[in-house]
Design a protein around this motif. Structure first.
Motif, PDB file in Angstrom:
ATOM      1  N   UNK A 104      -5.334  10.974  -4.827  1.00  0.00           N
ATOM      2  CA  UNK A 104      -3.960  11.447  -5.021  1.00  0.00           C
ATOM      3  C   UNK A 104      -3.503  12.173  -3.752  1.00  0.00           C
ATOM      4  N   UNK A 105      -2.246  11.928  -3.307  1.00  0.00           N
ATOM      5  CA  UNK A 105      -1.796  12.558  -2.057  1.00  0.00           C
ATOM      6  C   UNK A 105      -1.349  14.007  -2.272  1.00  0.00           C
ATOM      7  N   UNK A 106      -2.094  14.758  -3.046  1.00  0.00           N
ATOM      8  CA  UNK A 106      -1.712  16.121  -3.405  1.00  0.00           C
ATOM      9  C   UNK A 106      -2.846  17.084  -3.077  1.00  0.00           C
ATOM     10  N   UNK A 107      -2.536  18.125  -2.299  1.00  0.00           N
ATOM     11  CA  UNK A 107      -3.543  19.092  -1.879  1.00  0.00           C
ATOM     12  C   UNK A 107      -4.203  19.797  -3.054  1.00  0.00           C
ATOM     13  N   UNK A 108      -3.450  20.032  -4.121  1.00  0.00           N
ATOM     14  CA  UNK A 108      -4.017  20.749  -5.271  1.00  0.00           C
ATOM     15  C   UNK A 108      -5.174  19.966  -5.898  1.00  0.00           C
ATOM     16  N   UNK A 109      -5.101  18.648  -5.817  1.00  0.00           N
ATOM     17  CA  UNK A 109      -6.159  17.800  -6.388  1.00  0.00           C
ATOM     18  C   UNK A 109      -7.463  17.969  -5.608  1.00  0.00           C
ATOM     19  N   UNK A 124      -6.894   9.960   2.009  1.00  0.00           N
ATOM     20  CA  UNK A 124      -5.435  10.013   2.117  1.00  0.00           C
ATOM     21  C   UNK A 124      -5.063  10.147   3.578  1.00  0.00           C
ATOM     22  N   UNK A 125      -4.068   9.387   4.000  1.00  0.00           N
ATOM     23  CA  UNK A 125      -3.603   9.488   5.382  1.00  0.00           C
ATOM     24  C   UNK A 125      -2.555  10.581   5.480  1.00  0.00           C
ATOM     25  N   UNK A 126      -1.957  10.923   4.345  1.00  0.00           N
ATOM     26  CA  UNK A 126      -0.925  11.950   4.313  1.00  0.00           C
ATOM     27  C   UNK A 126      -1.122  12.760   3.046  1.00  0.00           C
ATOM     28  N   UNK A 127      -1.121  14.081   3.202  1.00  0.00           N
ATOM     29  CA  UNK A 127      -1.419  14.957   2.067  1.00  0.00           C
ATOM     30  C   UNK A 127      -0.481  16.140   2.153  1.00  0.00           C
ATOM     31  N   UNK A 183       0.841  -1.195   0.000  1.00  0.00           N
ATOM     32  CA  UNK A 183       0.000   0.000   0.000  1.00  0.00           C
ATOM     33  C   UNK A 183       0.880   1.249   0.000  1.00  0.00           C
ATOM     34  N   UNK A 184       0.309   2.357  -0.476  1.00  0.00           N
ATOM     35  CA  UNK A 184       1.045   3.621  -0.459  1.00  0.00           C
ATOM     36  C   UNK A 184       1.438   4.010   0.971  1.00  0.00           C
ATOM     37  N   UNK A 185       0.619   3.624   1.933  1.00  0.00           N
ATOM     38  CA  UNK A 185       0.950   3.918   3.329  1.00  0.00           C
ATOM     39  C   UNK A 185       2.251   3.207   3.744  1.00  0.00           C
ATOM     40  N   UNK A 186       2.481   2.003   3.228  1.00  0.00           N
ATOM     41  CA  UNK A 186       3.744   1.298   3.523  1.00  0.00           C
ATOM     42  C   UNK A 186       4.918   2.130   3.016  1.00  0.00           C
TER      43      UNK A 186
END
Ligand SMILES: [Zn+2]
Ligand SMILES: [Zn+2]
Length: 337
Positions: free
Chosen positions: A233-238, A256-259, A42-45
């Motif tokens: 997507x882990x991007x605030x602009x999105x 998202x757990x992280x942005x 996972x992206x979290x990993x």
């Protein structure tokens, strides 16, 4: 047992996971010992391995989308037997006593613990789990197919619920990785009209093949205002792009757990009772509902299979956007069925 262990966070290009032999764990009271057969990546990993999410324990074995067979049952476990197939997801425990746990919001419990972050996860041949947090896995899925359902699938399902998407409504999905790919299939099953915004042309054509009505880039406006949107997507602009495309009264759920930072935006994009909501973890109820739904649809995960020792490579490819669908480690444990 063999594990891929993280001692210190570092860029995945340096291969921070080390393949080591560790003593076999024994299940404590209320726990199961699982012989792991598959663990999805996972992206979290990736975020734990690279330090975007601070490590909570050193060393740690990542991996929170685990499929395995019960190899031993600890004391005081009555509803699992040796040989049963079990799934383990991100939420590895919650207190069960606080107000949030009492109201069915264990995903917000302040004492919640997470697999592969607070306790060792599934990048391993063996893992111990709390029996009351282990999940039954529908027969229709093979182990490597079932693994990515356990995070990307379940959290995408929760995000859909949070977004309030309803049959016949327009739904925007922003980003099209492993989680969005599964979420799209649920949304189509529910009868939503799905518009997908994704970075790569390959992702956009995959979305269209799975039933999206339209696919474009992050800056393209969907053909109609969105009743609901989920950003992956882990991007605030999105997040701002999704809010701009949302109709009056619509909700944008951030999966998202992280942005990174959300850029400033004009109030008019939130005005008219639009909502912006984050989605944090998920409950066991979400997981059971989703697995049941996944089997009925049936969802077809697309998987890219690696060996346990190739976990660093799988993470590198995930980071580079080179994985179509979900990366899964297939783990050959001696004695597994
Ligand atoms: Zn995950
Ligand atoms: Zn609690």
């Amino acid at each position: 047992m063999r594990v891929m262990q993280l001692a210190e966070a570092a860029p995945v290009s340096t291969h921070p996971l080390r393949h080591v032999d560790a003593p076999d764990p024994t299940p404590a009271s209320g726990e199961l010992l699982l012989r792991v057969t598959a663990c999805a990546v996972c992206r979290t990993d990736l975020q734990i391995c690279e330090g975007d999410l601070a490590m909570r324990r050193r060393p740690i074995v990542p991996g929170h989308q685990i499929i395995g067979r019960v190899a031993a049952v600890g004391p005081d476990v009555h509803d699992w037997r040796e040989g049963d197939r079990a799934g383990v997801a991100w939420l590895s425990g919650a207190c069960g006593r606080c107000a949030r746990c009492g109201r069915g919001r264990e995903n917000l419990c302040e004492e919640a613990e997470f697999t592969g972050w607070d306790r060792d996860g599934g990048y391993a041949t063996l893992a111990t789990v709390r029996a009351d947090f282990a999940l039954g896995v529908p027969e229709v899925f093979e182990d490597v197919e079932a693994a990515p359902l356990l995070c990307g699938g379940v959290i995408g399902y929760r995000a859909l619920k949070v977004s309030g998407a309803a049959p016949g409504q327009t739904l925007g999905l922003y980003g099209f990785g492993a989680s969005a790919l599964l979420t799209l299939q649920v949304a189509r099953f529910w009868g939503c009209r799905v518009f997908v915004c994704a970075r790569s042309a390959a992702d956009r054509s995959r979305a269209l093949a799975l039933g999206a009505e339209w696919a474009g880039g992050y800056d393209d406006a969907p053909p109609e205002p969105l009743d609901a949107a989920v950003t992956f997507a882990p991007a605030g602009s999105v997040v701002v792009a999704a809010l701009r495309a949302t109709a009056r009264g619509g909700t944008v759920a951030i999966n998202a757990i992280h942005l990174d930072e959300i850029p400033a935006f004009a109030y008019e994009h939130l005005w008219w009772e639009r909502s912006l909501r984050s989605v944090a973890n998920f409950t066991r109820r979400d997981a059971r509902e989703f697995l049941d739904l996944a089997a009925r649809i049936p969802i077809r995960p697309s998987v890219d299979v690696y060996g346990l020792e190739e976990a660093n490579v799988a993470l590198e490819r995930l980071k580079a956007g080179q994985i179509a669908g979900a990366a899964v480690l297939r783990i050959d444990s001696p004695g597994a069925r």
